[in-house]
Write a protein that holds these residues in place. Structure first.
Motif, short mmCIF file in Angstrom:
data_model
loop_
_atom_site.label_atom_id
_atom_site.label_comp_id
_atom_site.label_asym_id
_atom_site.label_seq_id
_atom_site.Cartn_x
_atom_site.Cartn_y
_atom_site.Cartn_z
N THR A 1 -10.57 11.76 2.41
CA THR A 1 -11.24 10.47 2.27
C THR A 1 -12.73 10.59 2.58
O THR A 1 -13.58 10.13 1.80
N SER B 1 -13.87 0.89 5.71
CA SER B 1 -14.56 -0.38 5.98
C SER B 1 -16.04 -0.15 6.27
O SER B 1 -16.46 0.97 6.60
N SER C 1 -13.51 1.77 -1.55
CA SER C 1 -12.06 1.90 -1.73
C SER C 1 -11.81 2.33 -3.16
O SER C 1 -12.64 2.14 -4.04
N LEU D 1 -9.77 4.77 9.13
CA LEU D 1 -9.80 4.59 7.68
C LEU D 1 -8.36 4.58 7.20
O LEU D 1 -7.43 4.79 7.98
N THR D 2 -8.16 4.32 5.92
CA THR D 2 -6.81 4.29 5.35
C THR D 2 -6.76 5.18 4.13
O THR D 2 -7.61 5.07 3.24
N THR E 1 -2.73 4.52 8.03
CA THR E 1 -1.67 4.19 7.10
C THR E 1 -0.31 4.17 7.80
O THR E 1 -0.11 4.88 8.80
N GLU F 1 -18.98 1.65 2.93
CA GLU F 1 -17.75 0.94 2.61
C GLU F 1 -17.33 1.27 1.18
O GLU F 1 -18.14 1.23 0.25
N PHE G 1 -4.63 6.42 -2.81
CA PHE G 1 -5.51 5.26 -2.58
C PHE G 1 -6.13 5.35 -1.19
O PHE G 1 -5.45 5.64 -0.20
N TYR G 2 -7.45 5.09 -1.11
CA TYR G 2 -8.14 5.12 0.18
C TYR G 2 -8.98 3.87 0.36
O TYR G 2 -9.32 3.17 -0.59
N GLN G 3 -9.32 3.61 1.61
CA GLN G 3 -10.17 2.46 1.94
C GLN G 3 -10.94 2.76 3.22
O GLN G 3 -10.36 3.19 4.22
#
Length: 341
Positions: free
Chosen positions: A259, A232, A274, A202-203, A61, A272, A228-230
């Protein structure tokens, strides 16, 4: 559980106000959970403390220059606006100081009119919804007008705003830095990869709730903020492969940890995904996703020290913190770090 169990005495002079000139020259406390040993290194020593097959998980991030200073269009009264969350392209949830006189329809001007915010809705505790108008690209306008939203315990001005970004920061959206990652340099990451350590990204966009003190007496009553997370598919595959081959997953920071633990809680394996997570980790919960943690030294009675205690044990963590105070480690965002394995 009483919140006082996570309190400790911290001399104010140990709160780091500015980053060190060399990111990797900070000190590193190494805590072994099974042996209950505490050793002292420098962060650059992490090259020999990690093993081939280990995987570092980094939060990529990027912090927005989310603090804006402007004036009310009608009266010229000074206003500070802090961006919290983007609802739509030009609509944001913000905090405003002073909020009392900013009501729906109030317009706030920034710079020489490059950016204008109109209040559209009132919320609690100084919160407002605003709609921005501008010419060009919003993020470019924000870069030219905004300031870094440094934590409230940092009183010094930051001369180089990139020092409140990790060297691998990429995904715009945080209101605060994932500070455990501030110790890494590009050279250090390259050396780790050359030695057989893999890197996964990751984010998680860090919210200002990360600085919010726990205001209840019982830990269980705390209302955790959502972020908020994401993750891949590439990262999920990488982490599952590390587990399969018997390597260690070393999470860099509490944000990466939250996360990963969210993914394992929700899916049972890395995959994966989000969304928004408000996971609150504290003893006697056990962490299932990670084998090691790199983290800074956190605020007394904070959710972050509770997370670390869930991983390493409350008494051991408080003993480590007492040693850190005794040895004059630097605390919080620009401070020193711990490696817990």
């Amino acid at each position: 559980m009483d919140i006082k169990q996570y309190d400790f005495e911290l001399p104010e002079e140990l709160i780091a106000q500015v980053p060190l000139q060399d990111r990797s020259s900070s000190r590193l406390m190494v805590c072994d959970r099974s042996a209950e040993t505490i050793e002292h290194y420098h962060f650059s020593d992490i090259e020999r403390l990690l093993k081939p097959g280990d995987c570092l998980v980094l939060n990529d991030t990027r912090v927005l220059p989310a603090r804006l200073f402007g004036a009310k269009e009608d009266t010229g009264g000074k206003v500070e606006v802090l961006l919290l969350h983007q609802d739509t392209k030009d609509e944001w949830d913000v905090l405003i100081k002073p909020a009392k006189k900013v009501k729906p329809g109030t317009r706030i001007v920034f710079g020489d009119g490059q950016l204008i915010a109109e209040c559209t809705e009132m919320q609690e505790h100084g919160g407002r919804k605003v709609r921005f108008s501008y010419e060009g690209i919003f993020m470019e306008v924000l870069e030219s007008l905004g300031e870094m939203p440094l934590p409230p315990y940092i009183k010094e001005q930051l001369s180089d705003r990139e020092r409140y970004q990790t060297v691998y920061a990429k995904e715009e959206g945080s209101a605060a830095a994932p500070t455990a990652g501030l110790h890494f340099t590009n050279e250090l990451l390259e050396n780790l990869q050359a030695s057989g350590v893999t890197i996964a990204y990751l984010t998680l966009h860090v919210g200002l709730g990360t600085f919010r003190p726990v205001s209840v007496d019982k830990v269980e009553d705390h209302d955790m903020h959502a972020e908020f997370y994401q993750v891949s598919q590439e990262t999920a595959d990488q982490l599952n492969q590390v587990k399969k081959q018997g390597g260690r997953i070393i999470s860099v920071g509490t944000t990466s940890t939250r996360t990963l633990e969210t993914i394992i809680r929700d899916y049972g394996t890395f995959q994966e995904a989000s969304g928004w997570t408000d996971i609150f980790i504290y003893p006697p919960q056990k962490l299932k996703a990670i084998d090691g943690l790199i983290t800074n030294f956190h605020l007394p009675k904070s959710t972050l020290i509770m997370l670390v205690s869930a991983f390493a044990g409350r008494e051991f963590v408080l003993e480590a913190y007492a040693r850190a105070v005794e040895n004059k480690y630097r605390f919080f965002s620009f401070g020193d770090a711990m490696l817990i394995v």
